[in-house]
Motif scaffolding. Structure first.
Motif, PDB file in Angstrom:
ATOM      1  N   ILE A 193      19.142  12.991  -9.133  1.00  0.00           N
ATOM      2  CA  ILE A 193      19.836  12.035  -8.259  1.00  0.00           C
ATOM      3  C   ILE A 193      18.885  11.504  -7.199  1.00  0.00           C
ATOM      4  O   ILE A 193      18.942  10.332  -6.817  1.00  0.00           O
ATOM      5  N   ASN A 194      17.975  12.349  -6.758  1.00  0.00           N
ATOM      6  CA  ASN A 194      17.001  11.905  -5.761  1.00  0.00           C
ATOM      7  C   ASN A 194      16.107  10.804  -6.323  1.00  0.00           C
ATOM      8  O   ASN A 194      15.794   9.821  -5.636  1.00  0.00           O
ATOM      9  N   LEU A 195      15.705  10.925  -7.590  1.00  0.00           N
ATOM     10  CA  LEU A 195      14.886   9.895  -8.218  1.00  0.00           C
ATOM     11  C   LEU A 195      15.674   8.609  -8.453  1.00  0.00           C
ATOM     12  O   LEU A 195      15.127   7.507  -8.401  1.00  0.00           O
ATOM     13  N   THR A 196      16.966   8.745  -8.703  1.00  0.00           N
ATOM     14  CA  THR A 196      17.808   7.577  -8.974  1.00  0.00           C
ATOM     15  C   THR A 196      18.093   6.784  -7.710  1.00  0.00           C
ATOM     16  O   THR A 196      18.347   5.574  -7.757  1.00  0.00           O
ATOM     17  N   ASP A 197      18.044   7.434  -6.562  1.00  0.00           N
ATOM     18  CA  ASP A 197      18.409   6.803  -5.294  1.00  0.00           C
ATOM     19  C   ASP A 197      17.303   5.871  -4.817  1.00  0.00           C
ATOM     20  O   ASP A 197      16.600   6.157  -3.853  1.00  0.00           O
ATOM     21  N   GLY A 198      17.171   4.728  -5.512  1.00  0.00           N
ATOM     22  CA  GLY A 198      16.121   3.794  -5.147  1.00  0.00           C
ATOM     23  C   GLY A 198      16.597   2.379  -4.900  1.00  0.00           C
ATOM     24  O   GLY A 198      15.828   1.529  -4.457  1.00  0.00           O
ATOM     25  N   LEU A 199      17.867   2.109  -5.181  1.00  0.00           N
ATOM     26  CA  LEU A 199      18.443   0.789  -4.934  1.00  0.00           C
ATOM     27  C   LEU A 199      19.746   0.961  -4.160  1.00  0.00           C
ATOM     28  O   LEU A 199      20.383   2.023  -4.214  1.00  0.00           O
ATOM     29  N   ASP A 200      20.174  -0.091  -3.494  1.00  0.00           N
ATOM     30  CA  ASP A 200      21.381  -0.031  -2.669  1.00  0.00           C
ATOM     31  C   ASP A 200      22.605   0.300  -3.523  1.00  0.00           C
ATOM     32  O   ASP A 200      23.005  -0.485  -4.391  1.00  0.00           O
ATOM     33  N   TYR A 320      -8.862   7.823 -22.504  1.00  0.00           N
ATOM     34  CA  TYR A 320      -9.546   6.537 -22.577  1.00  0.00           C
ATOM     35  C   TYR A 320     -10.301   6.182 -21.291  1.00  0.00           C
ATOM     36  O   TYR A 320     -10.990   5.163 -21.246  1.00  0.00           O
ATOM     37  N   GLY A 321     -10.143   7.012 -20.252  1.00  0.00           N
ATOM     38  CA  GLY A 321     -10.815   6.731 -18.995  1.00  0.00           C
ATOM     39  C   GLY A 321     -10.078   5.739 -18.130  1.00  0.00           C
ATOM     40  O   GLY A 321     -10.533   5.396 -17.038  1.00  0.00           O
ATOM     41  N   GLU A 322      -8.928   5.269 -18.616  1.00  0.00           N
ATOM     42  CA  GLU A 322      -8.117   4.304 -17.861  1.00  0.00           C
ATOM     43  C   GLU A 322      -6.642   4.605 -18.087  1.00  0.00           C
ATOM     44  O   GLU A 322      -6.188   4.691 -19.234  1.00  0.00           O
ATOM     45  N   GLY A 323      -5.907   4.798 -17.011  1.00  0.00           N
ATOM     46  CA  GLY A 323      -4.492   5.102 -17.129  1.00  0.00           C
ATOM     47  C   GLY A 323      -3.683   3.902 -17.578  1.00  0.00           C
ATOM     48  O   GLY A 323      -3.898   2.781 -17.094  1.00  0.00           O
ATOM     49  N   ARG A 324      -2.774   4.120 -18.520  1.00  0.00           N
ATOM     50  CA  ARG A 324      -1.921   3.053 -19.016  1.00  0.00           C
ATOM     51  C   ARG A 324      -0.463   3.398 -18.775  1.00  0.00           C
ATOM     52  O   ARG A 324      -0.104   4.566 -18.665  1.00  0.00           O
ATOM     53  N   ARG A 325       0.369   2.364 -18.721  1.00  0.00           N
ATOM     54  CA  ARG A 325       1.778   2.557 -18.417  1.00  0.00           C
ATOM     55  C   ARG A 325       2.654   2.069 -19.557  1.00  0.00           C
ATOM     56  O   ARG A 325       2.337   1.069 -20.205  1.00  0.00           O
ATOM     57  N   ILE A 326       3.765   2.776 -19.743  1.00  0.00           N
ATOM     58  CA  ILE A 326       4.747   2.355 -20.743  1.00  0.00           C
ATOM     59  C   ILE A 326       5.733   1.366 -20.119  1.00  0.00           C
ATOM     60  O   ILE A 326       6.064   0.336 -20.702  1.00  0.00           O
ATOM     61  N   LEU A 327       6.199   1.702 -18.930  1.00  0.00           N
ATOM     62  CA  LEU A 327       7.134   0.845 -18.191  1.00  0.00           C
ATOM     63  C   LEU A 327       6.372  -0.007 -17.193  1.00  0.00           C
ATOM     64  O   LEU A 327       5.260   0.348 -16.769  1.00  0.00           O
ATOM     65  N   LEU A 328       6.968  -1.104 -16.796  1.00  0.00           N
ATOM     66  CA  LEU A 328       6.354  -1.933 -15.765  1.00  0.00           C
ATOM     67  C   LEU A 328       6.263  -1.165 -14.454  1.00  0.00           C
ATOM     68  O   LEU A 328       5.299  -1.338 -13.693  1.00  0.00           O
ATOM     69  N   MET A 329       7.259  -0.323 -14.206  1.00  0.00           N
ATOM     70  CA  MET A 329       7.267   0.522 -13.017  1.00  0.00           C
ATOM     71  C   MET A 329       8.327   1.591 -13.197  1.00  0.00           C
ATOM     72  O   MET A 329       9.355   1.360 -13.832  1.00  0.00           O
ATOM     73  N   ALA A 330       8.067   2.774 -12.697  1.00  0.00           N
ATOM     74  CA  ALA A 330       9.041   3.862 -12.740  1.00  0.00           C
ATOM     75  C   ALA A 330       9.512   4.161 -11.321  1.00  0.00           C
ATOM     76  O   ALA A 330       8.772   3.955 -10.354  1.00  0.00           O
ATOM     77  N   PRO A 331      10.765   4.666 -11.170  1.00  0.00           N
ATOM     78  CA  PRO A 331      11.768   4.967 -12.199  1.00  0.00           C
ATOM     79  C   PRO A 331      12.278   3.706 -12.915  1.00  0.00           C
ATOM     80  O   PRO A 331      11.916   2.590 -12.566  1.00  0.00           O
ATOM     81  N   LEU A 332      13.152   3.941 -13.884  1.00  0.00           N
ATOM     82  CA  LEU A 332      13.588   2.890 -14.791  1.00  0.00           C
ATOM     83  C   LEU A 332      14.193   1.687 -14.081  1.00  0.00           C
ATOM     84  O   LEU A 332      14.021   0.548 -14.533  1.00  0.00           O
ATOM     85  N   HIS A 334      13.355   0.271 -11.395  1.00  0.00           N
ATOM     86  CA  HIS A 334      12.299  -0.642 -10.957  1.00  0.00           C
ATOM     87  C   HIS A 334      11.712  -1.419 -12.140  1.00  0.00           C
ATOM     88  O   HIS A 334      11.271  -2.562 -11.976  1.00  0.00           O
ATOM     89  N   HIS A 335      11.706  -0.814 -13.311  1.00  0.00           N
ATOM     90  CA  HIS A 335      11.234  -1.519 -14.508  1.00  0.00           C
ATOM     91  C   HIS A 335      12.093  -2.754 -14.770  1.00  0.00           C
ATOM     92  O   HIS A 335      11.571  -3.842 -15.061  1.00  0.00           O
ATOM     93  N   PHE A 336      13.414  -2.569 -14.660  1.00  0.00           N
ATOM     94  CA  PHE A 336      14.306  -3.706 -14.897  1.00  0.00           C
ATOM     95  C   PHE A 336      14.172  -4.757 -13.808  1.00  0.00           C
ATOM     96  O   PHE A 336      14.283  -5.959 -14.069  1.00  0.00           O
ATOM     97  N   GLU A 337      13.928  -4.320 -12.573  1.00  0.00           N
ATOM     98  CA  GLU A 337      13.685  -5.292 -11.504  1.00  0.00           C
ATOM     99  C   GLU A 337      12.443  -6.130 -11.798  1.00  0.00           C
ATOM    100  O   GLU A 337      12.455  -7.353 -11.641  1.00  0.00           O
ATOM    101  N   GLN A 338      11.384  -5.443 -12.229  1.00  0.00           N
ATOM    102  CA  GLN A 338      10.144  -6.137 -12.540  1.00  0.00           C
ATOM    103  C   GLN A 338      10.294  -7.040 -13.764  1.00  0.00           C
ATOM    104  O   GLN A 338       9.537  -7.996 -13.947  1.00  0.00           O
ATOM    105  N   SER A 339      11.316  -6.729 -14.589  1.00  0.00           N
ATOM    106  CA  SER A 339      11.575  -7.547 -15.775  1.00  0.00           C
ATOM    107  C   SER A 339      12.343  -8.815 -15.446  1.00  0.00           C
ATOM    108  O   SER A 339      12.513  -9.683 -16.311  1.00  0.00           O
ATOM    109  N   GLY A 340      12.840  -8.912 -14.213  1.00  0.00           N
ATOM    110  CA  GLY A 340      13.544 -10.130 -13.812  1.00  0.00           C
ATOM    111  C   GLY A 340      14.987  -9.933 -13.414  1.00  0.00           C
ATOM    112  O   GLY A 340      15.640 -10.877 -12.960  1.00  0.00           O
ATOM    113  N   TRP A 341      15.525  -8.712 -13.586  1.00  0.00           N
ATOM    114  CA  TRP A 341      16.900  -8.456 -13.148  1.00  0.00           C
ATOM    115  C   TRP A 341      16.951  -8.432 -11.627  1.00  0.00           C
ATOM    116  O   TRP A 341      16.034  -7.905 -10.976  1.00  0.00           O
TER     117      TRP A 341
END
Length: 368
Positions: A193-200, A320-332, A334-341
């Motif tokens: 719940i602490n991780l989920t508490d990121g939006l109003d 690979y010497g360089e960190g890569r991401r699956i999501l645009l941003m975590a938690p999830l 923020h990923h949807f926000e970055q996607s345009g929602w």
């Protein structure tokens, strides 16, 4: 307190006070009382937090739309905890061990969250309470609650792992297994719940929904005839947890009045850690850990999104010497926000998903 007075008046044959013996009646009163306290005290708490300059620090690498939230009062979870505690003491049966167990766990996690928030916003320490110490105190409280619940069990069914939708499957856990599972559920739900508490409003409304559904399970578990009819383990005294859960629902809805977009106050760790621990503790007592996992699916996915993102980043950086991401941003979320929602779209859609998952969880009451 008021429950005890009502019982005494009923014993004196004063007409009308027998209704207070009904758990459902007191649960409704608890929800209404907690909501009233939250709504009435909310403006005062927000003004006090603002006066003390207890404002939210927004991460610079987060969504740019969140920068306007910098300085918004945080630690508003204090409002929820006060409302829940006062309401439970007023309407709960204070001789019930489960009521005290959940209340102590809730307030204990609230203190851990409060100290973490306090260090961040008052002492300007971006790290807050060191992760190892936060985990240590969460573990102490979680294991303590697990041991108390385990040794309070009256029959083996109260320490078995119940599989929903299948009436004939229940796994005996033993003391060690039960304590381990309980620890995982309480600590895991708290951090989820602490991780989920990121939006109003994102975390509090699903918490209210899940708490309301757990109240139905608590009532059935504490009712011998209903538990037998619905093939659930009978846990004497569990029905009284409806009062605590009703208080959480009422306090949460009152808090949402101020936390809805655009938020006037944020919950902070003090509220998120405490509410998660409360839900986890109740789920363990009524033997519905898997159902909590289903109904709290949004919390689960949010947590997994962080674990997967961090794990993949570390793995690819090492390989690979360089960190890569699956999501645009975590938690999830923020990923949807970055996607345009828009923020409100993310929040309401997550609410809808939670509502559907809660309905699914409630079907396990009958489909066994």
């Amino acid at each position: 307190m008021l429950h005890a007075i009502a019982q005494w008046l009923n014993a004196q044959h004063v007409s009308g006070f027998g209704v207070f013996n009904y758990i459902t009646f007191r649960a409704v009163l608890a929800a209404m009382t907690a909501m009233f306290l939250s709504l009435a005290c909310g403006p005062r708490v927000i003004r006090w937090l603002a006066a003390k300059k207890i404002g939210q620090a927004v991460r610079s690498d987060g969504p740019q739309t969140h920068l306007v939230k910098t300085g918004t009062p945080t630690m508003g979870g204090i409002l929820i905890l006060i409302s829940v505690a006062v309401t439970t003491l007023l309407w709960g049966d204070l001789t019930n061990r489960y009521v005290w167990t959940v209340l102590v766990v809730t307030l204990g996690y609230g203190i851990v969250g409060w100290y973490d928030d306090w260090k961040k916003v008052v002492y300007r320490d971006p790290n807050g309470l060191a992760a190892r110490w936060k985990f240590f105190w969460q573990s102490v409280l979680g294991i303590g609650a697990a041991l108390f619940i385990a040794f309070s069990a009256k029959n083996p069914a109260q320490t078995e792992l119940i599989v929903p939708f299948v009436k004939s499957i229940a796994y005996p856990l033993g003391i060690f297994g039960f304590v381990a599972l309980t620890y995982f559920v309480i600590v895991g739900t708290s951090n989820a719940i602490n991780l989920t508490d990121g939006l109003d409003g994102l975390a509090i409304m699903p918490t209210v929904m899940v708490a309301g559904a757990l109240a139905a399970f608590a009532y059935v578990s504490g009712h011998a005839q209903l538990a037998q009819y619905l093939l659930m383990p009978y846990v004497p005294g569990a029905g009284e947890l409806c009062i605590v859960l009703g208080a959480i629902c009422g306090a949460g809805l009152g808090f949402l009045w101020f936390n809805a977009y655009p938020a006037q106050v944020f919950m902070g760790d003090v509220g998120a850690l405490a509410l998660g621990a409360a839900l986890g503790c109740v789920a363990v007592i009524v033997r519905q850990e898997i159902v909590l996992f289903v109904m709290g699916g949004v919390f689960v996915v949010e947590t997994l999104s962080v674990m997967i993102q961090v794990g993949w980043f570390k793995y690819t950086k090492r390989r690979y010497g360089e960190g890569r991401r699956i999501l645009l941003m975590a938690p999830l979320h923020h990923h949807f926000e970055q996607s345009g929602w828009k923020e409100t779209q993310v929040v309401v859609r997550f609410w809808i998903i939670t509502l559907m998952l809660v309905f699914l969880g409630l079907t396990t009451l009958k489909l066994r």
